[in-house]
Motif scaffolding. Structure first.
Motif, PDB file in Angstrom:
ATOM      1  N   GLN A   1     -11.714   9.848  -2.080  1.00 17.87           N
ATOM      2  CA  GLN A   1     -12.947   9.819  -1.304  1.00 17.87           C
ATOM      3  C   GLN A   1     -12.992   8.604  -0.377  1.00 17.87           C
ATOM      4  O   GLN A   1     -13.307   8.727   0.789  1.00 17.87           O
ATOM      5  CB  GLN A   1     -14.161   9.794  -2.235  1.00 17.87           C
ATOM      6  N   LEU A   2     -12.699   7.424  -0.940  1.00 24.09           N
ATOM      7  CA  LEU A   2     -12.682   6.217  -0.122  1.00 24.09           C
ATOM      8  C   LEU A   2     -11.922   5.114  -0.830  1.00 24.09           C
ATOM      9  O   LEU A   2     -11.628   5.198  -2.019  1.00 24.09           O
ATOM     10  CB  LEU A   2     -14.092   5.751   0.241  1.00 24.09           C
ATOM     11  N   SER A   3     -11.605   4.069  -0.055  1.00 20.93           N
ATOM     12  CA  SER A   3     -10.883   2.908  -0.566  1.00 20.93           C
ATOM     13  C   SER A   3     -11.590   1.648  -0.115  1.00 20.93           C
ATOM     14  O   SER A   3     -12.313   1.631   0.883  1.00 20.93           O
ATOM     15  CB  SER A   3      -9.446   2.874  -0.028  1.00 20.93           C
ATOM     16  N   TYR A   4     -11.338   0.586  -0.867  1.00 16.14           N
ATOM     17  CA  TYR A   4     -11.921  -0.724  -0.601  1.00 16.14           C
ATOM     18  C   TYR A   4     -10.804  -1.747  -0.785  1.00 16.14           C
ATOM     19  O   TYR A   4     -10.168  -1.789  -1.841  1.00 16.14           O
ATOM     20  CB  TYR A   4     -13.065  -0.959  -1.596  1.00 16.14           C
ATOM     21  N   LEU A   5     -10.519  -2.559   0.242  1.00 19.20           N
ATOM     22  CA  LEU A   5      -9.408  -3.514   0.213  1.00 19.20           C
ATOM     23  C   LEU A   5      -9.924  -4.927   0.438  1.00 19.20           C
ATOM     24  O   LEU A   5     -10.663  -5.155   1.406  1.00 19.20           O
ATOM     25  CB  LEU A   5      -8.396  -3.195   1.306  1.00 19.20           C
TER      26      LEU A   5
ATOM     27  N   ARG B   1     -12.837   2.439   3.710  1.00 21.30           N
ATOM     28  CA  ARG B   1     -11.702   3.185   4.278  1.00 21.30           C
ATOM     29  C   ARG B   1     -11.835   4.634   3.820  1.00 21.30           C
ATOM     30  O   ARG B   1     -11.881   4.921   2.630  1.00 21.30           O
ATOM     31  CB  ARG B   1     -10.395   2.584   3.785  1.00 21.30           C
ATOM     32  N   THR B   2     -11.887   5.546   4.755  1.00 19.15           N
ATOM     33  CA  THR B   2     -12.123   6.949   4.434  1.00 19.15           C
ATOM     34  C   THR B   2     -10.830   7.689   4.127  1.00 19.15           C
ATOM     35  O   THR B   2      -9.738   7.156   4.315  1.00 19.15           O
ATOM     36  CB  THR B   2     -12.834   7.652   5.605  1.00 19.15           C
ATOM     37  N   GLN B   3     -10.976   8.915   3.672  1.00 19.61           N
ATOM     38  CA  GLN B   3      -9.802   9.714   3.312  1.00 19.61           C
ATOM     39  C   GLN B   3      -8.918  10.022   4.516  1.00 19.61           C
ATOM     40  O   GLN B   3      -7.746  10.357   4.358  1.00 19.61           O
ATOM     41  CB  GLN B   3     -10.188  10.991   2.581  1.00 19.61           C
ATOM     42  N   THR B   4      -9.425   9.886   5.720  1.00 13.87           N
ATOM     43  CA  THR B   4      -8.599  10.096   6.915  1.00 13.87           C
ATOM     44  C   THR B   4      -7.757   8.863   7.233  1.00 13.87           C
ATOM     45  O   THR B   4      -7.146   8.790   8.298  1.00 13.87           O
ATOM     46  CB  THR B   4      -9.476  10.434   8.139  1.00 13.87           C
ATOM     47  N   ASP B   5      -7.755   7.863   6.304  1.00 10.63           N
ATOM     48  CA  ASP B   5      -6.955   6.655   6.438  1.00 10.63           C
ATOM     49  C   ASP B   5      -7.432   5.775   7.588  1.00 10.63           C
ATOM     50  O   ASP B   5      -6.647   5.107   8.243  1.00 10.63           O
ATOM     51  CB  ASP B   5      -5.480   7.004   6.597  1.00 10.63           C
ATOM     52  N   ARG B   6      -8.749   5.763   7.820  1.00  8.51           N
ATOM     53  CA  ARG B   6      -9.311   4.949   8.890  1.00  8.51           C
ATOM     54  C   ARG B   6     -10.345   3.986   8.307  1.00  8.51           C
ATOM     55  O   ARG B   6     -11.196   4.390   7.516  1.00  8.51           O
ATOM     56  CB  ARG B   6      -9.970   5.848   9.919  1.00  8.51           C
ATOM     57  N   CYS B   7     -10.277   2.732   8.699  1.00  8.74           N
ATOM     58  CA  CYS B   7     -11.236   1.745   8.233  1.00  8.74           C
ATOM     59  C   CYS B   7     -12.520   1.865   9.041  1.00  8.74           C
ATOM     60  O   CYS B   7     -12.508   1.750  10.260  1.00  8.74           O
ATOM     61  CB  CYS B   7     -10.667   0.335   8.347  1.00  8.74           C
TER      62      CYS B   7
END
Length: 98
Positions: A62-66, A29-35
């Protein structure tokens, strides 16, 4: 009458106890809140909770992981100029709102 009420109460408790925990999955998931990869829903198994891992560099996300994560615990640590923040929760889709 009391036996019927107790049976109904028992069944209701069992139904609530077996309702599975659902979590959002996203492997990138990027910083633009898009997976970008792996969007979906996972059903938590035994000892699992919903988790979100956020990676910051210079204070900027930078990024997220869910995912559904086994033995999840809240944790924050820094490594090579990046900060890793693990957050765990245990109600449906809670890792998407964080």
């Amino acid at each position: 009458m009391d036996r019927h009420f107790l049976l109904l109460l028992f069944l209701l408790c069992c139904t609530v106890a077996v309702t599975p925990l659902r979590c959002i999955t996203c492997h990138l998931r990027t910083q633009t809140d898009r997976c970008r990869r792996g969007f979906g829903v996972c059903v938590a198994r035994d000892q699992e909770r919903c988790m979100i891992l956020k990676i910051f560099q210079g204070g900027t996300l930078q990024l997220s992981y869910l995912v559904c994560q086994r033995f999840c615990r809240d944790l924050t640590y820094s490594f090579q100029d990046r900060t890793y923040v693990h957050k765990c929760c245990n109600y449906n889709y809670c890792n998407f709102k964080r």
